[in-house]
Design an enzyme around this catalytic site. Structure first.
Site, PDB file in Angstrom:
ATOM      1  N   GLY A 156       0.777  -1.237   0.000  1.00  0.00           N
ATOM      2  CA  GLY A 156       0.000   0.000   0.000  1.00  0.00           C
ATOM      3  C   GLY A 156       0.805   1.282   0.000  1.00  0.00           C
ATOM      4  N   ASP A 174       3.540  -1.651  -9.554  1.00  0.00           N
ATOM      5  CA  ASP A 174       4.857  -1.963  -8.989  1.00  0.00           C
ATOM      6  C   ASP A 174       4.995  -3.480  -8.862  1.00  0.00           C
ATOM      7  OD1 ASP A 174       7.367  -1.324  -7.880  1.00  0.00           O
ATOM      8  OD2 ASP A 174       6.602  -1.452  -5.837  1.00  0.00           O
ATOM      9  N   LYS A 197       6.833  -0.875 -13.221  1.00  0.00           N
ATOM     10  CA  LYS A 197       8.202  -1.327 -12.975  1.00  0.00           C
ATOM     11  C   LYS A 197       8.603  -2.370 -14.012  1.00  0.00           C
ATOM     12  CE  LYS A 197       8.953  -3.937  -9.319  1.00  0.00           C
ATOM     13  NZ  LYS A 197       9.083  -4.182  -7.877  1.00  0.00           N
TER      14      LYS A 197
END
EC number: 2.1.1.166
Length: 238
Positions: A85, A153, A193
């Site tokens: 988070g 991510d 990413k």
């Protein structure tokens, strides 16, 4: 067991940050010991703990957004693979999800993950496989329309083989990109990413067909010895 390598008192003015070494416990792999030692000495890990972020990755999205400015008041954001988070914690004040910035548009944040994630004020978090057939429609329904930003991510579980891990994360990033094509508003932004390694050329070609600008960045919070970097695609063509 962690110990102070200097043996000196660390209290008082002008104290220096001291390096922590970790002994290899019986049954623990050397790689685990190295990871633990790196964590204990990582300034971003210490800063995350001090500032209440759920992980050091919060500073990566913070630095990327400082450069490209996509988390703006009123933005509707989808965070794929949002656990634990940290990225959401950064996004909440920036998009004004709690409405605390008077006179500014109020944004919305939707976090998606396969695992359960502890709630965060200002965000709506759901357990969902974003690769499921109807996931895009479900997300748009939850969001009340299309998104301005899709960010990820995510990383596949490490196999220990560098090239295999590279291919896995590129495949995951491509899946996230295709998902973004279905849920982004025209002009929207995709951030994800990737790992450098040779296979990201096809991903970049795909993104260049769909966005007006595609850039790569390695934020300062990304470890220098990591092949990790982030792709930022802006101006979704629709």
């Amino acid at each position: 067991m962690a110990k102070n390598t200097t043996g000196k008192n660390t209290s008082g003015r002008g104290q220096r940050d001291l390096t922590v070494t970790v002994k290899t416990a019986r049954g623990r792999k050397m790689s685990s010991t190295r990871w633990l030692q790196r964590q204990l000495n990582d300034p971003y890990v210490k800063r995350a703990q001090a500032e209440g972020f759920r992980g050091r990755a919060a500073f990566k999205i913070m630095e990327v957004d400082d450069k490209f400015r996509f988390l703006v008041p009123g933005a509707r954001v989808v965070d794929l693979g949002c656990a634990p988070g940290g990225w959401i914690q950064v996004a909440v004040p920036r998009v004004n999800a709690l409405g605390e910035k008077q006179g500014k548009a109020v944004g919305r944040i939707l976090g998606i993950d396969l695992q359960e994630v502890e709630p965060l004020p200002g965000a709506e978090i759901h357990q969902l496989d974003f690769m499921a057939d109807d996931a895009d429609e479900v997300v748009k329904e939850w969001l009340g329309g299309k998104a301005d930003v899709v960010m990820s991510d995510m990383a596949a579980s490490s196999s220990g083989h560098k090239q295999t891990d590279h291919l896995r994360i590129i495949a995951l990033c491509e899946a996230a990109a295709y998902f973004s094509f279905d849920v982004l508003e025209v002009g929207g932004t995709f951030v994800a990413k990737v790992l450098a390694g040779g296979a990201e050329g096809d991903l970049q070609k795909l993104l260049k067909q769909k966005f007006t600008k595609v850039m790569h960045v390695k934020p300062p919070a990304s470890r220098s010895d990591s092949s990790e970097k982030f792709v930022v695609a802006t101006g979704f063509r629709g």
